[in-house]
Design a protein around this motif. Structure first.
Motif, PDB file in Angstrom:
ATOM      1  N   MET A 182      -2.618   2.778   2.523  1.00 31.77           N
ATOM      2  CA  MET A 182      -3.510   1.613   2.510  1.00 31.77           C
ATOM      3  C   MET A 182      -4.951   2.023   2.778  1.00 31.77           C
ATOM      4  O   MET A 182      -5.883   1.527   2.131  1.00 31.77           O
ATOM      5  N   SER A 201       3.179   6.016   7.041  1.00 33.38           N
ATOM      6  CA  SER A 201       2.858   6.427   5.674  1.00 33.38           C
ATOM      7  C   SER A 201       2.151   5.311   4.921  1.00 33.38           C
ATOM      8  O   SER A 201       1.191   5.549   4.182  1.00 33.38           O
ATOM      9  N   LEU A 202       2.628   4.084   5.096  1.00 32.65           N
ATOM     10  CA  LEU A 202       1.976   2.952   4.442  1.00 32.65           C
ATOM     11  C   LEU A 202       0.540   2.779   4.931  1.00 32.65           C
ATOM     12  O   LEU A 202      -0.357   2.446   4.149  1.00 32.65           O
ATOM     13  N   ALA A 203       0.328   3.013   6.222  1.00 26.28           N
ATOM     14  CA  ALA A 203      -1.030   2.905   6.761  1.00 26.28           C
ATOM     15  C   ALA A 203      -1.953   3.928   6.115  1.00 26.28           C
ATOM     16  O   ALA A 203      -3.115   3.626   5.781  1.00 26.28           O
ATOM     17  N   ARG A 204      -1.455   5.151   5.912  1.00 23.19           N
ATOM     18  CA  ARG A 204      -2.264   6.181   5.250  1.00 23.19           C
ATOM     19  C   ARG A 204      -2.598   5.783   3.816  1.00 23.19           C
ATOM     20  O   ARG A 204      -3.728   5.924   3.362  1.00 23.19           O
ATOM     21  N   GLU A 261      -2.335  -5.008   8.516  1.00 27.87           N
ATOM     22  CA  GLU A 261      -1.162  -4.305   9.025  1.00 27.87           C
ATOM     23  C   GLU A 261      -0.273  -3.829   7.884  1.00 27.87           C
ATOM     24  O   GLU A 261      -0.116  -4.523   6.873  1.00 27.87           O
ATOM     25  N   PRO A 262       0.351  -2.652   8.032  1.00 29.67           N
ATOM     26  CA  PRO A 262       1.297  -2.193   7.010  1.00 29.67           C
ATOM     27  C   PRO A 262       2.468  -3.166   6.892  1.00 29.67           C
ATOM     28  O   PRO A 262       2.905  -3.743   7.895  1.00 29.67           O
ATOM     29  N   PRO A 263       3.013  -3.363   5.691  1.00 24.45           N
ATOM     30  CA  PRO A 263       4.078  -4.343   5.475  1.00 24.45           C
ATOM     31  C   PRO A 263       5.464  -3.833   5.849  1.00 24.45           C
ATOM     32  O   PRO A 263       6.443  -4.094   5.136  1.00 24.45           O
ATOM     33  N   ALA A 297      11.294  -4.359   6.310  1.00 25.67           N
ATOM     34  CA  ALA A 297      10.281  -5.118   5.577  1.00 25.67           C
ATOM     35  C   ALA A 297      10.963  -6.253   4.838  1.00 25.67           C
ATOM     36  O   ALA A 297      12.193  -6.309   4.741  1.00 25.67           O
ATOM     37  N   ARG A 349       6.026   3.050   8.273  1.00 19.38           N
ATOM     38  CA  ARG A 349       4.839   2.313   8.693  1.00 19.38           C
ATOM     39  C   ARG A 349       3.603   3.212   8.712  1.00 19.38           C
ATOM     40  O   ARG A 349       2.531   2.843   8.225  1.00 19.38           O
ATOM     41  N   CYS A 388       0.891  -6.791   0.466  1.00 17.14           N
ATOM     42  CA  CYS A 388      -0.410  -6.893   1.134  1.00 17.14           C
ATOM     43  C   CYS A 388      -1.272  -7.942   0.423  1.00 17.14           C
ATOM     44  O   CYS A 388      -1.156  -8.156  -0.791  1.00 17.14           O
ATOM     45  N   LEU A 420       3.513  -2.286  -1.056  1.00 20.13           N
ATOM     46  CA  LEU A 420       2.064  -2.487  -1.111  1.00 20.13           C
ATOM     47  C   LEU A 420       1.737  -3.843  -1.731  1.00 20.13           C
ATOM     48  O   LEU A 420       0.733  -4.473  -1.379  1.00 20.13           O
TER      49      LEU A 420
END
Length: 735
Positions: free
Chosen positions: A642, A637-640, A650-652, A659, A635, A442, A439
């Protein structure tokens, strides 16, 4: 700043005044009292227990609780509430056991209560000159310290700090104690350290024009248990009641050898003071904000010399004092009258021995929420700039008043500048360090690791690791040096000790329920909450981040943040199979020692249950994420996460979980936080092959009530052999 000074019609000459609303000073009613403060006082009235020494244990009385809260707020070992600020000064001098009739030095610029307290204690005041800025003149103090002088009372007059390091040094040279009359400066700091904690004792008032307003009242702080004990007896602790104030054996003070003067605080005032203390940082910030704005507007006005502090920000900000160089007594008095005609409370003061130009003093109040100041026309004279300053007569609140599971918006009478924090709860070895570092890639995000260890590890050096994620020691990292300077001034060691005491007193997992009650508005917030909020604000200011990710994992901190002043908190509860965390803890990791399965799973259960309490209290602020789901779909999970944190972009990580990690500024956490460069997020399921059967059985049994809730099978399936070809680019998800 360019100042437009133009002559124009004045109210004293018959023109329309700048202000027609009453100036919001203490004698017209406290404007900072809120319903929760009134309820606290009314609860004390309804309880019908008004005397501090009734049948209850000391810790259960409101005065006893207030004294503990004062100790935590000021980082002082001992506190005693009493009847007034004058009483507090008197008790301090009595408790020092000075010879009767001793000379006690005090500044000539002070309120009558200071020499009165010296006389009450049976001593004689010796007036010491003040400098041009009305601070006690250290050189004159040194000249006047003869063997007859047995103590010094320093007054932080009008909320401006005296030069305490210099004064204490002179007093030490002569072997005499220092009492701080901090009555006019409750909450002001010098170099990050509260006034009233430099000397042998500090005296404070809660009278109606002070930062804590209980009408009448006061308290005393000291480091010396014997001074504390004698002050308790003098205040009115008769027939053995002095011992109630000490958890262990009291000091060897004969409580029958001293008179008692009935200078106690009652339970109703203590209840009101305790409620107000929770919001004291908010009030102090408003004082500083308003004072700084007014002073900046007057700084370049010709003919005005503002009082200068002994150090940056070393003032309360409640009173604006300035000289009119070259003006005589008549002109100074006329200026004060002209300001009063404009609706601005002002008065002329006579400094020492009439040798200096006379002074003007204006109150800079904390205004009533929702009020507005009417601006004066631009052609008015510069002297009227104080009256048209928008911060005088209206608040600039930073604490969101709406309670419950609301969003970030709120507050009355001004724009809220909120610090957004994503706080990660759960148990360790659950992938939170990696998640936080991702995170942190970002835009506008800083991952601080487990922030609570900034003080123990980074400043005090007592933890297992002192490195920042950037590779430097925390104390040497530019980011953390700036943050610490903002919150701790030039005394970070003292501030760190206070922060650790607050954490231990209020931010452990066992405190989750209390912090939730405060966040929901059922009780006033602990001082640790305001201190935590101030730290996040400093991080946001120093880093420029719009989101701070804290993977501290303590549910009590998450609960505190949901009601913290100026914080827009989001909570992420990360869960991992307890058998996996137990196996991870079985292996030591560099500076992190190993832990047995039973202990690890007990912590896992406690931390997760407490995290669920936070989520139930604030469902819209909370999100749960399983480690296994994160590693299966990084990806997504990171979007959720974020979206939950209010981040766009965009998710990292790509669809395969790859990543690239850059430099971070994590305070502590999994040693893998120091890793940079390409990583691949994959589940670390080796525990299913390597965990000993007894350890797995213990972990399963202890976590059994929660396994099904988090969708973990009773008997986990064994994983296949590791993929050696991709191991070099693989990053384990365990933190």
């Amino acid at each position: 700043m360019t100042v437009d000074v133009q002559p124009g019609p004045l109210a004293i000459d018959g023109a329309e005044p700048v202000r027609t609303d009453p100036w919001p000073t203490y004698d017209k009613g406290d404007v900072f009292i809120e319903e929760e403060d009134l309820e606290a006082a009314l609860d004390a009235v309804r309880a019908r227990l008004y005397f501090r020494y009734d049948h209850r244990p000391h810790a259960e009385t409101r005065t006893g609780r207030l004294e503990r809260e004062l100790c935590a707020f000021f980082a002082a070992p001992h506190a005693l509430t009493c009847a007034s600020g004058t009483a507090a000064i008197t008790l301090a001098l009595l408790a020092l056991d000075l010879p009767p009739g001793s000379l006690v030095a005090c500044p000539a610029f002070t309120f009558a209560a200071t020499p009165s307290a010296i006389l009450l204690a049976g001593h004689r005041p010796l007036l010491v000159e003040c400098d041009d800025d009305l601070h006690l003149d250290v050189a004159d103090l040194r000249r006047r310290l003869t063997p007859e002088v047995r103590a010094v009372v320093v007054v932080h007059m009008r909320g401006f700090a005296s030069d305490m390091p210099a004064i204490c040094a002179v007093a030490r040279e002569h072997g005499i104690p220092v009492v701080e009359d901090a009555v006019p400066a409750l909450g002001a700091r010098l170099g990050g350290r509260p006034l009233g904690t430099f000397g042998d004792a500090g005296a404070f008032s809660t009278q109606s024009d002070k930062s804590l307003n209980t009408g009448e009242g006061g308290f005393l702080l000291t480091r010396d248990p014997a001074v504390h004990a004698r002050a308790i007896v003098y205040s009115g602790a008769y027939e053995g009641r002095m011992a109630r104030h000490f958890d262990g054996p009291p000091p060897a003070v004969d409580d029958l050898a001293y008179p008692i003067f009935g200078l106690r605080m009652d339970e109703i005032r203590a209840a009101l003071a305790s409620a107000l203390l929770r919001r004291l940082p908010e009030r102090l910030a408003a004082h500083h904000r308003n004072y700084d704005d007014v002073a900046a507007r007057l700084a370049d006005v010709p003919g005005i010399a503002l009082r200068r502090p002994v150090a940056d920000h070393a003032y309360l900000g409640e009173a604006l004092v300035f000289r009119l160089p070259g003006a005589g007594a008549e002109a100074t008095a006329w200026t004060a009258a002209a300001l009063r005609a404009e609706g601005i409370d002002a008065r002329a003061r006579r400094p020492r021995r009439h040798q200096r130009p006379r002074l003007l003093e204006l109150a800079v109040p904390v205004p009533r929420p929702g009020s507005r100041a009417r601006r004066a026309p631009r052609h008015r004279r510069a002297a009227r700039r104080v009256g048209r300053h928008p911060a005088v007569g209206q608040p600039h609140r930073t604490r969101p008043r709406p309670r419950g599971d609301g969003g970030a918006e709120g507050g009355r009478g001004g724009t809220l500048v909120m610090v957004r924090v994503l706080y990660v709860t759960g148990w360790c070895r659950s992938g939170t360090t990696l998640l936080g570092n991702l995170l942190g890639e970002c835009d506008g995000v800083v991952h601080v690791g487990e922030l609570r260890y900034l003080w123990t590890n980074g400043i005090l050096g007592r933890g297992t690791n002192t490195l920042c994620g950037c590779g430097l020691d925390v104390a040497s990292c530019p980011l953390w040096k700036g943050v610490v300077a903002r919150v701790a001034g030039d005394d970070p060691q003292w501030h760190a000790e206070r922060a650790v005491r607050l954490q231990q007193a209020a931010l452990r997992t066992r405190h989750t329920g209390r912090r939730l009650a405060e966040a929901r508005g059922a009780r006033a917030a602990h001082p640790a909450v305001a201190a935590l909020a101030a730290l996040y604000a400093a991080i946001a200011e120093e880093s420029g981040a719009r989101l701070i990710v804290d993977t501290g994992k303590f549910p009590a901190e998450a609960a505190a943040l949901c009601g913290a002043p100026g914080v827009d908190a989001r909570v992420l509860h990360v869960v991992r199979d307890p058998r996996a965390t137990a196996e991870s803890w079985r292996r030591a990791k560099e500076y992190i020692p190993a832990m047995g399965a039973a202990r690890s799973t007990a912590y896992w259960t406690g931390f997760n249950l407490a995290s669920e309490r936070v989520a139930r209290a604030f469902p819209r602020r909370s999100l749960r994420l399983r480690y296994e789901d994160f590693t299966a779909d990084p990806r997504g999970s990171l979007a959720r996460v974020m979206a939950h944190a209010g981040l766009d972009g965009e998710p990292p990580a790509d669809a395969d979980g790859r990543a690239d990690l850059g430099v971070n500024h994590t305070v502590t956490g999994n040693p893998d936080r120091l890793r940079r460069g390409p990583v691949r997020i994959r589940e670390d399921d080796a525990w299913t092959r390597t965990q000993p059967a007894p350890a797995r059985l213990v972990a399963t049994a202890l976590a059994l009530p929660l396994l099904a809730r988090y969708r973990y099978p009773l008997v986990p399936s064994a994983a296949g052999p590791p993929d050696r070809t991709s191991r070099d680019e693989e990053k384990e998800g365990a933190a």
